[in-house]
Design an enzyme around this catalytic site. Structure first.
Site, PDB file in Angstrom:
ATOM      1  CD  GLU A  27      -2.863   1.173   2.561  1.00 33.15           C
ATOM      2  OE1 GLU A  27      -3.097   0.132   3.067  1.00 33.15           O
ATOM      3  OE2 GLU A  27      -3.626   2.290   2.541  1.00 33.15           O
ATOM      4  CG  ASN A  72      -7.742   2.484   5.340  1.00 39.66           C
ATOM      5  OD1 ASN A  72      -8.544   1.654   5.063  1.00 39.66           O
ATOM      6  ND2 ASN A  72      -7.374   2.701   6.617  1.00 39.66           N
ATOM      7  CG  ASN A 172      -9.535  -1.327   1.300  1.00 31.31           C
ATOM      8  OD1 ASN A 172      -9.046  -2.536   1.532  1.00 31.31           O
ATOM      9  ND2 ASN A 172      -9.273  -0.439   2.306  1.00 31.31           N
ATOM     10  CD  GLU A 173     -10.321  -2.246   6.042  1.00 29.47           C
ATOM     11  OE1 GLU A 173     -10.136  -1.401   6.676  1.00 29.47           O
ATOM     12  OE2 GLU A 173      -9.693  -3.502   6.351  1.00 29.47           O
ATOM     13  CE1 TYR A 244      -3.640  -5.987   8.945  1.00 28.06           C
ATOM     14  CE2 TYR A 244      -6.039  -5.046   8.896  1.00 28.06           C
ATOM     15  CZ  TYR A 244      -4.766  -5.397   8.409  1.00 28.06           C
ATOM     16  OH  TYR A 244      -4.269  -5.154   6.945  1.00 28.06           O
ATOM     17  CD  GLU A 292      -6.338  -4.647   4.319  1.00 31.11           C
ATOM     18  OE1 GLU A 292      -5.979  -4.435   5.535  1.00 31.11           O
ATOM     19  OE2 GLU A 292      -6.592  -3.823   3.225  1.00 31.11           O
ATOM     20  CD  GLN A 350      -0.007  -2.259   4.091  1.00 27.95           C
ATOM     21  OE1 GLN A 350       0.877  -1.392   3.470  1.00 27.95           O
ATOM     22  NE2 GLN A 350      -1.215  -1.869   4.195  1.00 27.95           N
TER      23      GLN A 350
END
Ligand code: AHR
Length: 498
Positions: A27, A72, A172-173, A244, A292, A350
């Site tokens: 990212e 993000n 994304n999200e 996460y 992720e 990442q």
């Protein structure tokens, strides 16, 4: 000493090992791109500015795919900023991470880097501040050979061959209130469906990923997936999951069992997808793209003061992982592999510097974090078919997940090797693992390694990069049926025909 048994039978096949399980993520965030994969002037950099030491470690890690450019970041990104002559590229505010994006690296450079690293690029489009038209433009720019304004722009920039990117994330999200252009499930589902429909008009063979929940604790978890899939079912191939984990309040035992949440996350999303499919009378199955996942000390990041200005590539989210992190991380890999029937792809978030297995010093050294090792070993040794293996053994009580098994394991099997990946979650006790290998015929342990340390909080650093690394486990003394797994350990046992 604790004791557990594991029966390994090649007839109990779950699914083939999916190579895309070993994806990662780059990212435009902190030092992942700048001073991570790219640093002109670095002693190991090539003519394009790509760091040779990071490329070598990426290859060693065994990464297969890489998601780009966010995260993000993508929800405010204008992809056109990153193409064409570098000196004309704009500098922009990146609202997601409160930094300045210089756009020195864009899609063409990223794809070139991916090819150098031997990786499949996976692209995300901006469905935060942008929509259908810009997603189709990017697809045209990337995948149409030539003869249109956008494809010719790519050719003029030096990329004569199309990038031929097969897998695309639709945003994304978008369930997260932190996301630029955050949407309700219905708003997002409609936009994702229309974007997918238009992208398929350009190339019907793309693999498209709809955004699922950015965590199983999101208040909309479940209802989000239902609504989004009701809108997109026939138009997408995958639904994403993100997760996460971190050790909280000193609860090491609970932390080592965090894969329990991932198990629950995957099975819930799979059953929701199948329910929606059944209601729609569809024979199609939607897969999970767990694009992720990692250990991330998010609470530390959230409590850190915001940067005072708009810096370029500041150190952000630079977690330094210890042994226990690597063992919890290994448990997440075990879970992803165990679900290979429905998890088609996964991305460790990442790759470099930002919650990453590879760390770099600007202008200096690069080294392997503790989490590098379980990933590299699983990517290298998981091969052939994933086998269904249900450990029989002790369990322990956790505050968050109730009773969980001490041993968390999976096996893979190909023509040459059967490989067991096993985590001993006990904080204090070694575990004697008895392997029932009768269905394999006569076998021997070709190799057994353990990642552990007497200090569960031991870390690797640039000065001591091998402090936590896999070491041979000789406790089996040649007996393929018994091996001792130390407390808080990640273990790889390779069986070959004797
Ligand atoms: O990987 C770090 C961030 O975590 C990503 O940008 C975002 O998608 C997620 O919340």
């Amino acid at each position: 000493m604790l004791q557990a048994q594991l029966t390994i039978d090649p007839a109990h096949r779950v699914a083939p090992v999916r190579r895309r399980t070993f994806g990662t993520f780059v990212e435009h965030l902190g030092r992942c791109v700048y001073t991570g994969i790219y640093e002109p002037g670095h002693p190991t950099a090539d003519a394009e500015g790509f760091r040779g030491d990071v490329l070598a470690l990426t290859r060693e890690l065994g990464v297969t795919t890489v998601r780009y450019p966010g995260g993000n970041f993508v929800s405010g990104y204008r992809w056109e900023d990153g193409v064409g002559p570098r000196e004309r590229r704009p500098r922009r505010l990146d609202l997601a991470w409160h930094t300045t994006e210089t756009n020195e690296i864009g899609v063409d450079e990223f794809v070139r880097w991916s090819r150098l690293a031997g990786l499949e690029p996976m692209m995300a489009v901006n469905l935060g501040t942008r929509g259908v038209a810009e997603a189709v433009d990017l697809l045209e720019y990337c995948n149409i050979p030539s003869g249109t304004t956008l494809s010719d722009l790519r050719v003029a920039g030096g990329a004569k061959e199309p990038h031929d990117i097969r897998m695309w994330c639709l945003g994304n999200e978008m369930d997260g209130p932190w996301q630029i252009g955050h949407k309700t499930a219905h708003e997002y589902g409609r936009l994702a469906a229309e974007t997918a429909r238009a992208m398929r008009m350009v190339d019907p063979g793309l693999e498209l990923v709809a955004c699922g929940s950015s965590g199983s604790s999101m208040p909309t978890f479940g209802s989000w997936e239902t609504t989004v899939l009701e809108e997109t079912y026939d138009l997408v191939d995958h639904i994403s999951c993100h997760a996460y984990y971190e050790e909280k309040d000193g609860d090491l035992g609970g932390f080592l069992a965090c894969a329990t949440d991932m198990e629950h996350f995957i099975s819930t999303v799979v059953s929701i997808a199948d329910q929606v499919g059944a209601r729609l009378g569809s024979g199609k199955k939607i897969s999970v793209s767990f694009d992720e996942w990692n250990i991330w000390y998010l609470s530390r990041h959230q409590s850190a003061p915001p940067p005072p200005d708009w810096p370029v590539a500041p150190p952000l989210l630079e977690d330094h992982y210890h042994l226990a992190d690597a063992v919890a991380f290994g448990g997440l890999l075990v879970t992803l592999l165990r679900h290979s029937d429905r998890v088609a792809a996964a991305c460790l978030a990442q790759l470099v510097n930002v919650i990453a297995p590879i760390m770099t010093e600007p202008g200096g050294r690069a080294w392997r974090q503790t989490t590098f090792h379980p990933f590299a070993q699983a990517a290298r040794y998981a091969s052939g078919d994933v086998l269904l293996t249900e450990p029989v053994g002790p369990s322990y009580e956790t505050g968050e997940f109730g009773q969980v098994p001490v041993l968390h394991a999976v096996a893979t099997h190909d023509d040459r090797f059967t490989t067991v990946f096993a985590v001993n979650r006990s904080v204090t006790e070694p575990l004697e693992l008895e392997l029932d290998t009768r269905a394999l015929g006569a076998v021997r342990i070709a190799e057994a390694t353990t990642l552990t340390h007497e200090d569960v909080y031991a870390r690797n650093t640039a000065d001591d990069p091998e402090r936590v690394a896999p070491r041979p486990n000789t406790s089996h003394r040649g007996d393929p049926a018994r091996i001792v797994l130390p407390p808080v350990s990640w273990n790889v046992i390779r069986l070959a025909r004797s």
